[in-house]
Motif scaffolding. Structure first.
Motif, PDB file in Angstrom:
ATOM      1  N   ILE A  31      37.877  35.228  54.046  1.00 15.01           N
ATOM      2  CA  ILE A  31      36.664  36.028  53.832  1.00 15.01           C
ATOM      3  C   ILE A  31      36.978  37.518  53.899  1.00 15.01           C
ATOM      4  O   ILE A  31      36.607  38.289  53.001  1.00 15.01           O
ATOM      5  CB  ILE A  31      35.595  35.660  54.880  1.00 15.01           C
ATOM      6  CG1 ILE A  31      35.123  34.219  54.674  1.00 15.01           C
ATOM      7  CG2 ILE A  31      34.412  36.630  54.823  1.00 15.01           C
ATOM      8  CD1 ILE A  31      34.300  33.656  55.817  1.00 15.01           C
ATOM      9  N   TYR A  32      37.676  37.940  54.955  1.00 13.02           N
ATOM     10  CA  TYR A  32      37.966  39.366  55.114  1.00 13.02           C
ATOM     11  C   TYR A  32      38.921  39.864  54.040  1.00 13.02           C
ATOM     12  O   TYR A  32      38.787  40.988  53.541  1.00 13.02           O
ATOM     13  CB  TYR A  32      38.523  39.628  56.519  1.00 13.02           C
ATOM     14  CG  TYR A  32      37.532  39.273  57.610  1.00 13.02           C
ATOM     15  CD1 TYR A  32      36.212  39.712  57.541  1.00 13.02           C
ATOM     16  CD2 TYR A  32      37.890  38.482  58.698  1.00 13.02           C
ATOM     17  CE1 TYR A  32      35.289  39.379  58.515  1.00 13.02           C
ATOM     18  CE2 TYR A  32      36.978  38.144  59.684  1.00 13.02           C
ATOM     19  CZ  TYR A  32      35.677  38.600  59.588  1.00 13.02           C
ATOM     20  OH  TYR A  32      34.756  38.258  60.562  1.00 13.02           O
ATOM     21  N   HIS A  33      39.857  39.023  53.646  1.00 11.16           N
ATOM     22  CA  HIS A  33      40.773  39.394  52.558  1.00 11.16           C
ATOM     23  C   HIS A  33      39.993  39.560  51.255  1.00 11.16           C
ATOM     24  O   HIS A  33      40.219  40.517  50.506  1.00 11.16           O
ATOM     25  CB  HIS A  33      41.852  38.326  52.396  1.00 11.16           C
ATOM     26  CG  HIS A  33      42.782  38.575  51.250  1.00 11.16           C
ATOM     27  ND1 HIS A  33      43.743  39.565  51.277  1.00 11.16           N
ATOM     28  CD2 HIS A  33      42.888  37.979  50.020  1.00 11.16           C
ATOM     29  CE1 HIS A  33      44.413  39.566  50.137  1.00 11.16           C
ATOM     30  NE2 HIS A  33      43.906  38.616  49.356  1.00 11.16           N
ATOM     31  N   ALA A  34      39.078  38.628  50.982  1.00 10.23           N
ATOM     32  CA  ALA A  34      38.282  38.693  49.755  1.00 10.23           C
ATOM     33  C   ALA A  34      37.428  39.959  49.720  1.00 10.23           C
ATOM     34  O   ALA A  34      37.308  40.604  48.677  1.00 10.23           O
ATOM     35  CB  ALA A  34      37.403  37.460  49.638  1.00 10.23           C
ATOM     36  N   LEU A  35      36.831  40.316  50.844  1.00 10.08           N
ATOM     37  CA  LEU A  35      36.013  41.532  50.898  1.00 10.08           C
ATOM     38  C   LEU A  35      36.842  42.760  50.537  1.00 10.08           C
ATOM     39  O   LEU A  35      36.432  43.592  49.717  1.00 10.08           O
ATOM     40  CB  LEU A  35      35.409  41.696  52.288  1.00 10.08           C
ATOM     41  CG  LEU A  35      34.249  40.756  52.649  1.00 10.08           C
ATOM     42  CD1 LEU A  35      33.997  40.761  54.143  1.00 10.08           C
ATOM     43  CD2 LEU A  35      32.981  41.155  51.893  1.00 10.08           C
ATOM     44  N   LYS A  36      38.016  42.874  51.133  1.00 18.75           N
ATOM     45  CA  LYS A  36      38.874  44.034  50.872  1.00 18.75           C
ATOM     46  C   LYS A  36      39.357  44.063  49.424  1.00 18.75           C
ATOM     47  O   LYS A  36      39.365  45.116  48.777  1.00 18.75           O
ATOM     48  CB  LYS A  36      40.073  44.022  51.826  1.00 18.75           C
ATOM     49  CG  LYS A  36      39.708  44.282  53.285  1.00 18.75           C
ATOM     50  CD  LYS A  36      40.917  44.153  54.187  1.00 18.75           C
ATOM     51  CE  LYS A  36      40.554  44.347  55.651  1.00 18.75           C
ATOM     52  NZ  LYS A  36      41.727  44.144  56.554  1.00 18.75           N
ATOM     53  N   GLN A  37      39.767  42.900  48.924  1.00 18.12           N
ATOM     54  CA  GLN A  37      40.279  42.833  47.558  1.00 18.12           C
ATOM     55  C   GLN A  37      39.198  43.154  46.540  1.00 18.12           C
ATOM     56  O   GLN A  37      39.438  43.901  45.578  1.00 18.12           O
ATOM     57  CB  GLN A  37      40.842  41.429  47.279  1.00 18.12           C
ATOM     58  CG  GLN A  37      42.198  41.170  47.907  1.00 18.12           C
ATOM     59  CD  GLN A  37      43.265  42.106  47.372  1.00 18.12           C
ATOM     60  OE1 GLN A  37      43.750  42.999  48.084  1.00 18.12           O
ATOM     61  NE2 GLN A  37      43.626  41.946  46.126  1.00 18.12           N
ATOM     62  N   ALA A  39      36.565  44.931  47.035  1.00 18.02           N
ATOM     63  CA  ALA A  39      36.239  46.357  47.134  1.00 18.02           C
ATOM     64  C   ALA A  39      37.237  47.166  46.309  1.00 18.02           C
ATOM     65  O   ALA A  39      36.863  48.099  45.591  1.00 18.02           O
ATOM     66  CB  ALA A  39      36.256  46.802  48.592  1.00 18.02           C
ATOM     67  N   LYS A  40      38.523  46.789  46.370  1.00 17.16           N
ATOM     68  CA  LYS A  40      39.548  47.470  45.572  1.00 17.16           C
ATOM     69  C   LYS A  40      39.315  47.264  44.078  1.00 17.16           C
ATOM     70  O   LYS A  40      39.618  48.137  43.263  1.00 17.16           O
ATOM     71  CB  LYS A  40      40.937  46.940  45.943  1.00 17.16           C
ATOM     72  CG  LYS A  40      41.422  47.349  47.321  1.00 17.16           C
ATOM     73  CD  LYS A  40      42.787  46.747  47.617  1.00 17.16           C
ATOM     74  CE  LYS A  40      43.275  47.101  49.016  1.00 17.16           C
ATOM     75  NZ  LYS A  40      44.579  46.453  49.324  1.00 17.16           N
ATOM     76  N   GLN A  41      38.773  46.116  43.724  1.00 15.10           N
ATOM     77  CA  GLN A  41      38.536  45.791  42.319  1.00 15.10           C
ATOM     78  C   GLN A  41      37.228  46.369  41.791  1.00 15.10           C
ATOM     79  O   GLN A  41      36.900  46.186  40.612  1.00 15.10           O
ATOM     80  CB  GLN A  41      38.540  44.265  42.150  1.00 15.10           C
ATOM     81  CG  GLN A  41      39.894  43.634  42.427  1.00 15.10           C
ATOM     82  CD  GLN A  41      39.799  42.130  42.617  1.00 15.10           C
ATOM     83  OE1 GLN A  41      38.713  41.531  42.578  1.00 15.10           O
ATOM     84  NE2 GLN A  41      40.936  41.482  42.830  1.00 15.10           N
ATOM     85  N   GLU A  80      28.513  46.547  49.864  1.00 12.86           N
ATOM     86  CA  GLU A  80      27.349  46.431  48.986  1.00 12.86           C
ATOM     87  C   GLU A  80      27.865  46.033  47.606  1.00 12.86           C
ATOM     88  O   GLU A  80      28.864  46.581  47.131  1.00 12.86           O
ATOM     89  CB  GLU A  80      26.612  47.765  48.923  1.00 12.86           C
ATOM     90  CG  GLU A  80      25.355  47.753  48.092  1.00 12.86           C
ATOM     91  CD  GLU A  80      24.632  49.097  48.139  1.00 12.86           C
ATOM     92  OE1 GLU A  80      23.491  49.158  47.664  1.00 12.86           O
ATOM     93  OE2 GLU A  80      25.218  50.080  48.644  1.00 12.86           O
ATOM     94  N   ILE A  81      27.217  45.083  46.976  1.00  9.67           N
ATOM     95  CA  ILE A  81      27.677  44.623  45.672  1.00  9.67           C
ATOM     96  C   ILE A  81      27.393  45.678  44.605  1.00  9.67           C
ATOM     97  O   ILE A  81      26.351  46.334  44.625  1.00  9.67           O
ATOM     98  CB  ILE A  81      27.030  43.266  45.304  1.00  9.67           C
ATOM     99  CG1 ILE A  81      27.788  42.592  44.160  1.00  9.67           C
ATOM    100  CG2 ILE A  81      25.553  43.425  44.986  1.00  9.67           C
ATOM    101  CD1 ILE A  81      27.430  41.124  43.973  1.00  9.67           C
ATOM    102  N   THR A  82      28.345  45.879  43.707  1.00 13.54           N
ATOM    103  CA  THR A  82      28.190  46.854  42.628  1.00 13.54           C
ATOM    104  C   THR A  82      27.642  46.165  41.385  1.00 13.54           C
ATOM    105  O   THR A  82      27.484  44.940  41.344  1.00 13.54           O
ATOM    106  CB  THR A  82      29.547  47.493  42.288  1.00 13.54           C
ATOM    107  OG1 THR A  82      30.423  46.463  41.779  1.00 13.54           O
ATOM    108  CG2 THR A  82      30.181  48.145  43.510  1.00 13.54           C
ATOM    109  N   GLU A  83      27.395  46.947  40.351  1.00 11.67           N
ATOM    110  CA  GLU A  83      26.930  46.369  39.086  1.00 11.67           C
ATOM    111  C   GLU A  83      27.987  45.411  38.525  1.00 11.67           C
ATOM    112  O   GLU A  83      27.657  44.313  38.068  1.00 11.67           O
ATOM    113  CB  GLU A  83      26.638  47.485  38.078  1.00 11.67           C
ATOM    114  CG  GLU A  83      26.031  46.975  36.776  1.00 11.67           C
ATOM    115  CD  GLU A  83      25.639  48.099  35.842  1.00 11.67           C
ATOM    116  OE1 GLU A  83      25.499  47.831  34.628  1.00 11.67           O
ATOM    117  OE2 GLU A  83      25.473  49.244  36.316  1.00 11.67           O
TER     118      GLU A  83
END
Length: 213
Positions: free
Chosen positions: A43-49, A51-53, A75-78
């Motif tokens: 979960i934490y890895h996915a959040l960071k990745q 965010a980078k993407q 926060e989710i982006t478009e």
């Protein structure tokens, strides 16, 4: 397709803005740690990745007044919303998805409009029927699996899986068309996330270093 991206994007989207531990807490509340690869590290890895993407926007927050460490809120982006909806539609239509992916898709199905959800599920049935037909080009269920030796049991399993999957999907379509559940644009949605400070009766209680980030 991995369920973790869909689960994490969906959890953040439901909150509007959430830190990593909130996302973990929600996924454990849904039991996702039991039926998917949604473990704390993932979960934490996915959040960071993501965010980078550019799929999530990371907000740095100030330390709490109680002296706790600052946390990153997501926060989710478009682009993230587009990715979430793409993954959701794929999860609901693809007959060969793993159970965790389909489970995640069903968990977020009400994020779609009712009519689209029905059409996606009908497409799933169509693909299941197509897959079944491709299997029965080589295997005749009426003759029984023994006709192909023990290998026939494999095709027998595929046919039964296709039939069961299609029957379950048709039942879901019937319930949705009959007015079950609250879909996008129909009013107040079902609340499936925990509020701040709300106790999670299904939490594993196993700490992880990412819980404080």
């Amino acid at each position: 397709m991995s369920a973790i991206r869909l689960l994490v994007l969906g959890a953040v989207r439901q909150h509007g803005r959430a830190h990593g531990y909130q996302v973990r807490n929600d996924l454990e509340f849904w039991g996702a740690h039991e039926w998917s690869n949604a473990k704390p590290g993932s979960i934490y890895h996915a959040l960071k990745q993501m965010a980078k993407q550019g799929l999530l926007h990371a907000h740095e927050t100030a330390p709490s007044t109680a002296g706790g460490p600052p946390r990153t809120e997501y926060e989710i982006t478009e682009r993230g919303t587009e990715e979430f909806l793409t993954l959701l539609r794929e999860a609901l239509t693809s007959y060969d998805q793993k159970t965790d992916v389909l489970s995640a898709g069903v968990g977020f199905i009400v994020d779609l409009e009712r009519g689209e959800a029905v059409e996606l599920l009908k497409e799933r049935v169509r693909r299941l029927e197509e897959w079944r037909a491709s299997v029965t080009e080589y295997y005749t269920p009426e003759e029984g699996p023994e006709s192909l030796g023990h290998i026939g049991e494999i095709m027998n399993m595929w046919v039964h899986s296709a039939d069961a999957g299609a029957a379950w999907t048709r039942g879901l379509i019937e319930r949705i068309e009959g007015g079950a559940y609250t879909f996008a644009g129909e009013g107040e949605p079902f609340v499936g996330v925990l509020g701040e400070g709300q106790e999670n009766p299904y939490a594993t209680g196993v700490p992880h270093e990412g819980d404080q980030l």
